[in-house]
Scaffold this active site. Structure first.
Site, PDB file in Angstrom:
ATOM      1  N   ALA A  62     -43.505 -24.352 -30.539  1.00 54.14           N
ATOM      2  CA  ALA A  62     -43.811 -25.696 -31.041  1.00 54.14           C
ATOM      3  C   ALA A  62     -44.870 -26.354 -30.186  1.00 54.14           C
ATOM      4  O   ALA A  62     -45.114 -25.937 -29.041  1.00 54.14           O
ATOM      5  CB  ALA A  62     -42.543 -26.559 -31.031  1.00 54.14           C
ATOM      6  N   TYR A  63     -45.469 -27.374 -30.748  1.00 55.94           N
ATOM      7  CA  TYR A  63     -46.335 -28.286 -29.990  1.00 55.94           C
ATOM      8  C   TYR A  63     -45.374 -29.239 -29.290  1.00 55.94           C
ATOM      9  O   TYR A  63     -44.709 -30.057 -29.940  1.00 55.94           O
ATOM     10  CB  TYR A  63     -47.235 -29.025 -30.969  1.00 55.94           C
ATOM     11  CG  TYR A  63     -48.273 -29.933 -30.355  1.00 55.94           C
ATOM     12  CD1 TYR A  63     -49.629 -29.628 -30.436  1.00 55.94           C
ATOM     13  CD2 TYR A  63     -47.910 -31.124 -29.713  1.00 55.94           C
ATOM     14  CE1 TYR A  63     -50.590 -30.471 -29.899  1.00 55.94           C
ATOM     15  CE2 TYR A  63     -48.868 -31.962 -29.166  1.00 55.94           C
ATOM     16  CZ  TYR A  63     -50.202 -31.636 -29.264  1.00 55.94           C
ATOM     17  OH  TYR A  63     -51.162 -32.466 -28.735  1.00 55.94           O
ATOM     18  N   TYR A 116     -44.651 -36.709 -31.900  1.00 56.36           N
ATOM     19  CA  TYR A 116     -43.934 -35.434 -31.720  1.00 56.36           C
ATOM     20  C   TYR A 116     -42.640 -35.440 -32.540  1.00 56.36           C
ATOM     21  O   TYR A 116     -42.355 -34.487 -33.278  1.00 56.36           O
ATOM     22  CB  TYR A 116     -43.640 -35.213 -30.232  1.00 56.36           C
ATOM     23  CG  TYR A 116     -42.611 -34.130 -29.952  1.00 56.36           C
ATOM     24  CD1 TYR A 116     -42.929 -32.771 -30.101  1.00 56.36           C
ATOM     25  CD2 TYR A 116     -41.315 -34.452 -29.542  1.00 56.36           C
ATOM     26  CE1 TYR A 116     -41.982 -31.776 -29.843  1.00 56.36           C
ATOM     27  CE2 TYR A 116     -40.371 -33.464 -29.291  1.00 56.36           C
ATOM     28  CZ  TYR A 116     -40.707 -32.128 -29.443  1.00 56.36           C
ATOM     29  OH  TYR A 116     -39.765 -31.153 -29.198  1.00 56.36           O
ATOM     30  N   LYS A 174     -41.636 -32.961 -35.678  1.00 57.46           N
ATOM     31  CA  LYS A 174     -40.454 -32.083 -35.643  1.00 57.46           C
ATOM     32  C   LYS A 174     -39.526 -32.402 -36.819  1.00 57.46           C
ATOM     33  O   LYS A 174     -38.948 -31.498 -37.411  1.00 57.46           O
ATOM     34  CB  LYS A 174     -39.714 -32.218 -34.312  1.00 57.46           C
ATOM     35  CG  LYS A 174     -40.464 -31.671 -33.097  1.00 57.46           C
ATOM     36  CD  LYS A 174     -40.672 -30.152 -33.115  1.00 57.46           C
ATOM     37  CE  LYS A 174     -39.415 -29.369 -32.881  1.00 57.46           C
ATOM     38  NZ  LYS A 174     -39.679 -27.904 -32.785  1.00 57.46           N
TER      39      LYS A 174
HETATM   40  N1  LIG Z   1     -38.965 -28.764 -23.996  1.00 57.50           N
HETATM   41  C1  LIG Z   1     -38.011 -29.599 -24.373  1.00 57.50           C
HETATM   42  O1  LIG Z   1     -37.584 -30.476 -23.604  1.00 57.50           O
HETATM   43  C2  LIG Z   1     -37.403 -29.516 -25.730  1.00 57.50           C
HETATM   44  C3  LIG Z   1     -37.819 -28.582 -26.655  1.00 57.50           C
HETATM   45  N2  LIG Z   1     -37.287 -28.570 -27.919  1.00 57.50           N
HETATM   46  C4  LIG Z   1     -37.748 -27.582 -28.880  1.00 57.50           C
HETATM   47  O2  LIG Z   1     -37.365 -26.306 -28.395  1.00 57.50           O
HETATM   48  C5  LIG Z   1     -38.374 -25.350 -28.711  1.00 57.50           C
HETATM   49  C6  LIG Z   1     -38.759 -24.586 -27.470  1.00 57.50           C
HETATM   50  O3  LIG Z   1     -39.249 -25.475 -26.501  1.00 57.50           O
HETATM   51  P1  LIG Z   1     -39.803 -24.954 -25.101  1.00 57.50           P
HETATM   52  O4  LIG Z   1     -39.391 -23.560 -24.867  1.00 57.50           O
HETATM   53  O5  LIG Z   1     -39.489 -26.000 -24.109  1.00 57.50           O
HETATM   54  O6  LIG Z   1     -41.347 -24.991 -25.393  1.00 57.50           O
HETATM   55  P2  LIG Z   1     -42.560 -24.764 -24.383  1.00 57.50           P
HETATM   56  O7  LIG Z   1     -43.370 -25.993 -24.374  1.00 57.50           O
HETATM   57  O8  LIG Z   1     -42.062 -24.196 -23.107  1.00 57.50           O
HETATM   58  O9  LIG Z   1     -43.353 -23.619 -25.131  1.00 57.50           O
HETATM   59  C7  LIG Z   1     -43.931 -23.828 -26.365  1.00 57.50           C
HETATM   60  C8  LIG Z   1     -44.065 -22.494 -27.044  1.00 57.50           C
HETATM   61  O10 LIG Z   1     -44.733 -22.715 -28.282  1.00 57.50           O
HETATM   62  C9  LIG Z   1     -45.834 -21.855 -28.341  1.00 57.50           C
HETATM   63  N3  LIG Z   1     -46.929 -22.453 -29.083  1.00 57.50           N
HETATM   64  C10 LIG Z   1     -47.469 -23.689 -28.941  1.00 57.50           C
HETATM   65  N4  LIG Z   1     -48.507 -23.840 -29.784  1.00 57.50           N
HETATM   66  C11 LIG Z   1     -48.601 -22.677 -30.485  1.00 57.50           C
HETATM   67  C12 LIG Z   1     -49.464 -22.208 -31.490  1.00 57.50           C
HETATM   68  N5  LIG Z   1     -50.472 -22.959 -31.972  1.00 57.50           N
HETATM   69  N6  LIG Z   1     -49.274 -20.965 -31.980  1.00 57.50           N
HETATM   70  C13 LIG Z   1     -48.290 -20.168 -31.504  1.00 57.50           C
HETATM   71  N7  LIG Z   1     -47.448 -20.549 -30.537  1.00 57.50           N
HETATM   72  C14 LIG Z   1     -47.605 -21.789 -30.037  1.00 57.50           C
HETATM   73  C15 LIG Z   1     -46.258 -21.653 -26.899  1.00 57.50           C
HETATM   74  O11 LIG Z   1     -47.111 -20.552 -26.904  1.00 57.50           O
HETATM   75  P3  LIG Z   1     -47.553 -19.662 -25.645  1.00 57.50           P
HETATM   76  O12 LIG Z   1     -46.420 -18.706 -25.512  1.00 57.50           O
HETATM   77  O13 LIG Z   1     -48.831 -19.063 -26.110  1.00 57.50           O
HETATM   78  O14 LIG Z   1     -47.693 -20.611 -24.506  1.00 57.50           O
HETATM   79  C16 LIG Z   1     -44.902 -21.501 -26.245  1.00 57.50           C
HETATM   80  O15 LIG Z   1     -44.390 -20.196 -26.428  1.00 57.50           O
HETATM   81  C17 LIG Z   1     -39.488 -26.126 -29.390  1.00 57.50           C
HETATM   82  O16 LIG Z   1     -39.332 -25.976 -30.774  1.00 57.50           O
HETATM   83  C18 LIG Z   1     -39.257 -27.569 -28.995  1.00 57.50           C
HETATM   84  O17 LIG Z   1     -39.709 -28.470 -29.952  1.00 57.50           O
HETATM   85  C19 LIG Z   1     -36.306 -29.424 -28.309  1.00 57.50           C
HETATM   86  C20 LIG Z   1     -35.845 -30.367 -27.428  1.00 57.50           C
HETATM   87  C21 LIG Z   1     -36.317 -30.457 -26.058  1.00 57.50           C
HETATM   88  C1  LIG Z   2     -42.842 -37.396 -14.073  1.00 54.70           C
HETATM   89  C2  LIG Z   2     -42.059 -38.671 -14.303  1.00 54.70           C
HETATM   90  C3  LIG Z   2     -41.542 -38.935 -15.568  1.00 54.70           C
HETATM   91  N1  LIG Z   2     -40.844 -40.069 -15.781  1.00 54.70           N
HETATM   92  C4  LIG Z   2     -40.274 -40.353 -17.112  1.00 54.70           C
HETATM   93  C5  LIG Z   2     -41.239 -40.314 -18.282  1.00 54.70           C
HETATM   94  C6  LIG Z   2     -40.299 -40.027 -19.429  1.00 54.70           C
HETATM   95  O1  LIG Z   2     -39.740 -41.239 -19.889  1.00 54.70           O
HETATM   96  C7  LIG Z   2     -39.213 -39.178 -18.815  1.00 54.70           C
HETATM   97  C8  LIG Z   2     -39.321 -37.681 -19.147  1.00 54.70           C
HETATM   98  O2  LIG Z   2     -40.620 -37.290 -18.950  1.00 54.70           O
HETATM   99  P1  LIG Z   2     -41.257 -35.924 -19.413  1.00 54.70           P
HETATM  100  O3  LIG Z   2     -42.618 -36.232 -19.866  1.00 54.70           O
HETATM  101  O4  LIG Z   2     -41.072 -34.931 -18.319  1.00 54.70           O
HETATM  102  O5  LIG Z   2     -40.355 -35.435 -20.587  1.00 54.70           O
HETATM  103  P2  LIG Z   2     -40.584 -35.483 -22.154  1.00 54.70           P
HETATM  104  O6  LIG Z   2     -41.874 -34.885 -22.508  1.00 54.70           O
HETATM  105  O7  LIG Z   2     -40.283 -36.817 -22.699  1.00 54.70           O
HETATM  106  O8  LIG Z   2     -39.419 -34.483 -22.562  1.00 54.70           O
HETATM  107  C9  LIG Z   2     -39.162 -34.277 -23.909  1.00 54.70           C
HETATM  108  O9  LIG Z   2     -39.835 -33.112 -24.307  1.00 54.70           O
HETATM  109  C10 LIG Z   2     -39.720 -32.838 -25.686  1.00 54.70           C
HETATM  110  C11 LIG Z   2     -40.462 -31.542 -25.973  1.00 54.70           C
HETATM  111  C12 LIG Z   2     -38.366 -32.928 -26.223  1.00 54.70           C
HETATM  112  O10 LIG Z   2     -38.073 -32.397 -27.290  1.00 54.70           O
HETATM  113  C13 LIG Z   2     -37.403 -33.888 -25.583  1.00 54.70           C
HETATM  114  O11 LIG Z   2     -36.050 -33.484 -25.744  1.00 54.70           O
HETATM  115  C14 LIG Z   2     -37.674 -34.131 -24.130  1.00 54.70           C
HETATM  116  O12 LIG Z   2     -37.208 -33.102 -23.295  1.00 54.70           O
HETATM  117  O13 LIG Z   2     -39.306 -39.365 -17.404  1.00 54.70           O
HETATM  118  C15 LIG Z   2     -40.617 -40.985 -14.740  1.00 54.70           C
HETATM  119  O14 LIG Z   2     -39.957 -42.039 -14.930  1.00 54.70           O
HETATM  120  N2  LIG Z   2     -41.110 -40.734 -13.486  1.00 54.70           N
HETATM  121  C16 LIG Z   2     -41.834 -39.600 -13.230  1.00 54.70           C
HETATM  122  O15 LIG Z   2     -42.307 -39.406 -12.070  1.00 54.70           O
END
Ligand SMILES: NC(=O)C1=CN([C@@H]2O[C@H](COP(=O)(O)OP(=O)(O)OC[C@H]3O[C@@H](n4cnc5c(N)ncnc54)[C@H](OP(=O)(O)O)[C@@H]3O)[C@@H](O)[C@H]2O)C=CC1
Ligand SMILES: Cc1cn([C@H]2C[C@H](O)[C@@H](COP(=O)(O)OP(=O)(O)O[C@H]3O[C@@H](C)C(=O)[C@@H](O)[C@H]3O)O2)c(=O)[nH]c1=O
Length: 299
Positions: free
Chosen positions: A63-64, A128, A132
């Site tokens: 995902a993005y 975002y 989603k």
């Molecule tokens: N991170 C979070 O806090 C949270 C994540 N999620 C969901 O969980 C899932 C996994 O997240 P997470 O593992 O943290 O993600 P990451 O940000 O760690 O990784 C994103 C992944 O998506 C791939 N990707 C992004 N853009 C493209 C593209 N254009 N084409 C193909 N692949 C692409 C990346 O590719 P590459 O391998 O090339 O880098 C990577 O493998 C996602 O669907 C996210 O929305 C839900 C809640 C919280």
């Molecule tokens: C680095 C930093 C962040 N923050 C805050 C900003 C924000 O409100 C919160 C979390 O910041 P981040 O930018 O690390 O996290 P964030 O990108 O908001 O994380 C989210 O990612 C996506 C993909 C999801 O799907 C969500 O579940 C969630 O995990 O912490 C501080 O207060 N102090 C700091 O020094």
């Protein structure tokens, strides 16, 4: 026969954890499609590539995920997080196989005073979150045989995440300001990966429609980002790693392009009841991840 599980993405947190989890599973053949050959922003050939890979189940993980960047690039986020998911669903429909799709707590607006249920109405506050939610909707519309798993606040020893950011900032600073008015469920990607393999196994062996649909799946227990940071530093300090003092601040003192929900806690009771899956407490998993990072840095 081995279960052929297709995962989208290569280097992400959950994908990397899945690769690790699958090494102990002789019954699982994990294949993954990712950039540059399989780019979700170029939705042209996604369906054909999925059909050619001939999996038994798809884990739609890629995902993005750049929450703030999505505010100024919503069309790319939507293309990757929604349009491409429709193409993945199309490939699965052609193969008559299920899709397990990861979604997010950020589909909710955070105004509910208690944990969100699957039946609560999403109302994302960020680009975002909107992208989603659109992905969930397109999947549900195109493929009945699906699971949407909303997870939250993912951290791991891999890729980019809040836990690693905190430890890296503490290398050079002894005092950090972190928001304490956003509450959610920190979730380890390692725990997500183990759970995904169990849930995929359930879908491959049981056609019951009750196993399909939308589920919440996050780490047990809750925290604010400030409390999460404190727990990270407690674990790190115990293990001889970097630490910092955490000042609790309101979100207004940490302005970001994307508005995040004040409450995004997820009620995960349905997943436990239906699939028998409950993720570990976030504190114990945080300790494990910090321990691994410390071990890596000392090697
Ligand atoms: N991170 C979070 O806090 C949270 C994540 N999620 C969901 O969980 C899932 C996994 O997240 P997470 O593992 O943290 O993600 P990451 O940000 O760690 O990784 C994103 C992944 O998506 C791939 N990707 C992004 N853009 C493209 C593209 N254009 N084409 C193909 N692949 C692409 C990346 O590719 P590459 O391998 O090339 O880098 C990577 O493998 C996602 O669907 C996210 O929305 C839900 C809640 C919280
Ligand atoms: C680095 C930093 C962040 N923050 C805050 C900003 C924000 O409100 C919160 C979390 O910041 P981040 O930018 O690390 O996290 P964030 O990108 O908001 O994380 C989210 O990612 C996506 C993909 C999801 O799907 C969500 O579940 C969630 O995990 O912490 C501080 O207060 N102090 C700091 O020094």
């Amino acid at each position: 026969m081995k279960s052929r599980i297709l995962v989208t993405g290569v280097n992400g947190q959950v994908v990397t954890a899945l690769r690790e989890a699958a090494t102990d599973r002789p019954d699982v053949e994990l294949i993954w499609l990712g950039r540059p050959d399989f780019d979700l922003s170029d939705t042209e050939n996604i369906t054909d590539k999925i059909v050619a890979a001939a999996p038994h189940v798809i884990l739609s993980v890629a995902a993005y995920t750049a929450v703030d960047n999505a505010e100024s690039d919503e069309s790319t986020a939507t293309s990757i997080n929604a349009v491409a998911v429709g193409e993945i669903a199309e490939g699965a429909a052609r193969l008559s196989i299920p899709v397990i799709h990861l979604s997010t707590d950020y589909v909710f607006d955070g105004t509910k005073p208690s944990p969100y249920l699957e039946t609560d109405k999403p109302n994302p506050t960020s680009a975002y979150g909107r992208s989603k939610l659109a992905g969930e909707q397109v999947l549900a519309a195109r493929l009945q045989n699906h699971i949407i798993l909303r997870t939250a606040w993912v951290y791991s020893p891999f890729g980019k995440n809040f836990l690693k950011t905190m430890l890296s900032l503490a290398e050079t600073r002894d005092h950090l300001r972190v928001v304490s008015d956003q509450r959610g469920n920190p979730t380890s990607a390692i725990d997500i990966a183990e759970a995904l393999l169990v849930i995929a196994g359930n879908l491959l062996t049981d056609k019951d429609p009750g196993l399909r649909g939308t589920f919440h799946m996050s780490g047990t227990g809750e925290a604010t980002w400030a409390e999460f940071a404190e727990q990270i530093f407690q674990a790190s300090e115990r293990l001889g790693g970097p630490t910092a003092q955490v000042e609790h601040i309101p979100s207004s003192q940490y302005p970001t392009p994307a508005k995040r929900p004040a409450n995004s806690r997820l009620d995960c009771g349905k997943l436990e009841q239906v699939h028998g899956v409950r993720l570990p407490d976030w504190r114990s998993s945080t300790e494990l991840v910090v321990r691994r990072l410390m071990r890596q840095s000392s090697n």
